[in-house]
Design a protein around this motif. Sequence first.
Motif, short mmCIF file in Angstrom:
data_model
loop_
_atom_site.label_atom_id
_atom_site.label_comp_id
_atom_site.label_asym_id
_atom_site.label_seq_id
_atom_site.Cartn_x
_atom_site.Cartn_y
_atom_site.Cartn_z
N ARG A 263 9.47 2.15 9.96
CA ARG A 263 8.48 1.85 10.87
C ARG A 263 8.08 0.85 10.72
O ARG A 263 7.41 -0.34 10.46
CB ARG A 263 7.96 2.92 11.41
N VAL A 264 6.75 1.19 9.07
CA VAL A 264 6.62 0.16 8.33
C VAL A 264 7.72 -1.61 7.75
O VAL A 264 6.97 -2.65 7.96
CB VAL A 264 5.82 0.76 7.18
N LEU A 265 8.28 -0.87 7.08
CA LEU A 265 9.59 -1.89 7.08
C LEU A 265 9.77 -3.07 8.59
O LEU A 265 9.75 -3.97 8.44
CB LEU A 265 10.73 -1.28 6.57
N ARG A 266 9.84 -2.23 9.57
CA ARG A 266 10.83 -3.47 10.68
C ARG A 266 9.30 -3.92 11.47
O ARG A 266 9.22 -4.70 11.70
CB ARG A 266 10.68 -2.20 12.51
N ALA A 267 7.57 -3.26 11.76
CA ALA A 267 6.68 -4.22 11.35
C ALA A 267 6.70 -5.07 10.92
O ALA A 267 5.62 -6.03 11.71
CB ALA A 267 5.39 -2.78 11.82
N HIS A 268 6.56 -4.55 9.38
CA HIS A 268 6.08 -6.00 8.38
C HIS A 268 7.21 -7.17 8.28
O HIS A 268 6.73 -7.87 7.88
CB HIS A 268 5.66 -5.43 7.68
N LEU A 269 8.37 -6.85 8.55
CA LEU A 269 9.60 -7.66 8.85
C LEU A 269 9.16 -8.48 10.00
O LEU A 269 9.67 -9.69 10.01
CB LEU A 269 10.79 -6.89 8.59
N ASP A 270 9.03 -7.95 11.21
CA ASP A 270 8.65 -9.34 11.99
C ASP A 270 7.48 -9.56 12.41
O ASP A 270 7.38 -10.66 13.25
CB ASP A 270 8.58 -7.48 13.67
N ASP A 271 6.80 -9.63 11.69
CA ASP A 271 5.62 -10.08 11.38
C ASP A 271 5.10 -10.30 10.43
O ASP A 271 4.71 -10.47 9.58
CB ASP A 271 4.05 -9.19 11.85
N ALA A 272 4.92 -12.18 10.22
CA ALA A 272 5.39 -12.83 9.49
C ALA A 272 4.18 -13.62 8.43
O ALA A 272 4.03 -14.04 8.01
CB ALA A 272 6.78 -14.12 9.60
N ARG A 273 2.63 -13.00 9.59
CA ARG A 273 1.70 -13.37 8.62
C ARG A 273 1.09 -12.49 7.56
O ARG A 273 1.43 -11.24 7.41
CB ARG A 273 0.92 -12.89 10.01
N GLY B 106 0.89 -1.00 0.14
CA GLY B 106 0.36 -0.37 -0.27
C GLY B 106 0.66 1.48 0.16
O GLY B 106 1.82 1.24 0.22
N PRO B 107 0.48 2.39 0.31
CA PRO B 107 0.96 4.07 -0.48
C PRO B 107 1.95 4.30 1.55
O PRO B 107 0.78 3.36 2.41
CB PRO B 107 0.08 4.79 -0.69
N LEU B 108 2.44 5.03 1.31
CA LEU B 108 2.80 5.41 2.59
C LEU B 108 2.38 7.17 2.46
O LEU B 108 2.93 7.52 1.23
CB LEU B 108 4.37 5.00 2.76
N THR B 109 3.47 7.48 3.27
CA THR B 109 3.70 8.92 3.93
C THR B 109 5.04 8.77 3.35
O THR B 109 5.71 8.11 3.11
CB THR B 109 3.17 9.60 4.77
N PRO B 110 6.10 10.15 2.94
CA PRO B 110 7.43 9.68 2.25
C PRO B 110 7.85 10.19 3.37
O PRO B 110 9.66 10.38 2.87
CB PRO B 110 7.40 11.20 1.30
N GLN B 111 6.84 10.21 4.15
CA GLN B 111 8.60 10.51 5.61
C GLN B 111 9.59 9.45 6.16
O GLN B 111 8.72 7.77 5.79
CB GLN B 111 7.71 10.95 6.47
N PRO B 112 11.06 9.36 6.09
CA PRO B 112 11.75 8.58 6.34
C PRO B 112 10.80 7.13 7.65
O PRO B 112 11.18 5.82 7.67
CB PRO B 112 13.22 9.13 6.48
#
Length: 97
Positions: free
Chosen positions: A68-78, A57-63
């Motif tokens: 935060r999205v990368l960390r959260a979804h790489l840690d969650d394998a669902r 999905g889309p993100l706001t362009p802030q680093p």
Amino acid sequence: CESYQDVFEAACAELPQAGLQVRWIDIEDEAELIGDLDIETFPTLLIADEAHVRFAGPLTPQPETLRRVLRAHLDDARPARVEAGYQALAARLRAGR
């Protein structure tokens, strides 16, 4: 777009995930890879492993949002519930197209 690519690559380089594959896609240059997926908002992120899409999905362009999205979804394998176009894109990426 190019300035966000630098942000994207820097954020991915910070991740501790061994074997993480990162791919920047310019949808104008690689329209055949995108297929029927209608991406209208930039940046749009796809996180997938060998079997599942974890986020799309889309993100706001802030680093920090990207980190935060990368960390959260790489840690969650669902697997995430995403539209079929993202599933198809992930499959094409896995196949090395």
